[in-house]
Scaffold this active site. Structure first.
Site, PDB file in Angstrom:
ATOM      1  N   LYS A   1       0.821  -1.217   0.000  1.00 50.47           N
ATOM      2  CA  LYS A   1       0.000   0.000   0.000  1.00 50.47           C
ATOM      3  C   LYS A   1       0.854   1.265   0.000  1.00 50.47           C
ATOM      4  O   LYS A   1       2.043   1.253   0.289  1.00 50.47           O
ATOM      5  CB  LYS A   1      -0.995  -0.031   1.158  1.00 50.47           C
ATOM      6  CG  LYS A   1      -2.117  -1.038   0.856  1.00 50.47           C
ATOM      7  CD  LYS A   1      -3.256  -0.998   1.838  1.00 50.47           C
ATOM      8  CE  LYS A   1      -4.386  -1.932   1.345  1.00 50.47           C
ATOM      9  NZ  LYS A   1      -5.419  -2.129   2.362  1.00 50.47           N
TER      10      LYS A   1
ATOM     11  N   ARG B   1      -3.114 -10.103   4.915  1.00 56.47           N
ATOM     12  CA  ARG B   1      -3.517 -10.277   3.509  1.00 56.47           C
ATOM     13  C   ARG B   1      -2.412  -9.696   2.633  1.00 56.47           C
ATOM     14  O   ARG B   1      -2.115  -8.499   2.723  1.00 56.47           O
ATOM     15  CB  ARG B   1      -4.841  -9.550   3.279  1.00 56.47           C
ATOM     16  CG  ARG B   1      -5.390  -9.614   1.861  1.00 56.47           C
ATOM     17  CD  ARG B   1      -6.660  -8.757   1.775  1.00 56.47           C
ATOM     18  NE  ARG B   1      -7.272  -8.824   0.458  1.00 56.47           N
ATOM     19  CZ  ARG B   1      -6.915  -8.071  -0.585  1.00 56.47           C
ATOM     20  NH1 ARG B   1      -5.909  -7.207  -0.475  1.00 56.47           N
ATOM     21  NH2 ARG B   1      -7.537  -8.184  -1.741  1.00 56.47           N
TER      22      ARG B   1
END
Length: 311
Positions: A225, A265
């Protein structure tokens, strides 16, 4: 509120003795980090099986990009992308999670063998989602979400990000419980990168203990991210591309595992699979157990107990 806390057992899913690793299969042409690479069914199923070989405990299949600025795909296209991949992986014995905001996709994915519904909107995008999940009895990931990110970062303004995320997640958990989802089937996710700047994401990672207070297992989805790009770039530099953030992702996986997350994840599984196992080994070494004596009973404390030649 449920007292189901810590790493937690989730009804309907296998139990792992460490933080689980959820591998990501994006069946999309436009995902921020691997868009288009696994777009057809055969490639996507093969990629999911490869992730399991590399150490993924479960695989999260999604057919709609949730990156900032992404436009939504229609329902028929999302079903066309997702259902054959879910069916293909489930038929090989893979524990499959379906990443969707649509109740119809969740329902058909569960019928095709998915074991878990991962809704980044926490049931807000589709009012039918919570009733469908409750009716099927599937476990449900409730993520912190403040709206679709079309056009950029929606309402990423906080006075106290940790308190506000905890409070807003609590409200969604209550909605799920009131909608009939059992407490031992609810997972929470702080929604890193969704309506959040780098400093917000880091503050949430620093205070995962506050999220544990909600009493449900915790999924941490930091993989590749933007905030990791910002950390790696430093104050002056430009962030490395998404696929160059996997070592940083594995570092977050180790930290999240250490903090008691149920699962992480990730797109690149192998490094994170190693990271969570190391975190588990360190955790095991920290546990204070009395040193057993010759009979197997705890030995009486003595200065030499446990030292070289004590026996």
């Amino acid at each position: 509120m449920s007292n189901h806390s810590g790493r937690g057992r989730i009804a309907g899913l296998p139990e792992w003795d460490r933080c689980a690793v959820m591998g990501v299969v994006n069946v999309t042409p436009d995902s921020f980090s691997d868009g288009g690479r696994w777009f057809d069914t055969t490639a996507a199923v093969k990629h999911g099986l490869d992730l399991v070989t590399e150490g993924a405990d479960l695989v999260d299949v999604g057919g709609e990009s949730t990156r900032p600025g992404a436009t939504r795909v229609d329902e028929a296209e999302e079903l066309r992308r997702v259902i054959p991949v879910v069916r293909g992986l489930a038929s090989e014995g893979v524990v499959v999670s379906v990443d969707t905001m649509r109740a119809s996709v969740a329902e058909q994915a569960l019928a095709a063998g998915a074991a878990l519904v991962n809704d980044v909107s926490g049931g807000l995008a589709d009012p039918a989602m919570i009733p469908v999940v409750a009716r099927t009895g599937a476990p449900f990931v409730v993520m912190h979400w403040r709206g679709f990110l079309e056009g950029g970062n929606v309402r990423g303004v906080y006075d106290d990000v940790v308190t506000e995320v905890v409070d807003e997640l609590h409200a969604r958990v209550e909605a799920a419980l009131e909608g009939g989802i059992a407490p031992d089937r609810i997972v929470i996710d702080p929604g890193l990168g969704f309506s959040k700047q780098a400093e917000h994401d880091l503050a949430l990672l620093a205070r995962l203990d506050r999220l544990h207070e909600l009493g449900h297992p915790l999924l941490v989805a930091a993989s590749r991210k933007r905030f990791l790009g910002r950390v790696l770039a430093g104050p002056e530099g430009s962030p490395p591309p998404a696929r160059e953030r996997d070592a940083a992702t594995a570092a977050v996986s180790a930290l999240a595992a250490h903090a008691g997350a149920w699962a992480v994840r990730v797109h690149e599984v192998r490094a994170t699979a190693d990271a969570v196992r190391v975190a588990r080994a360190v955790e095991g070494a920290r546990t204070d157990r009395p040193t057993p004596g010759p009979s197997g009973d705890p030995a009486a404390p003595s200065p030499a107990n446990g030292a070289e030649g004590a026996r």
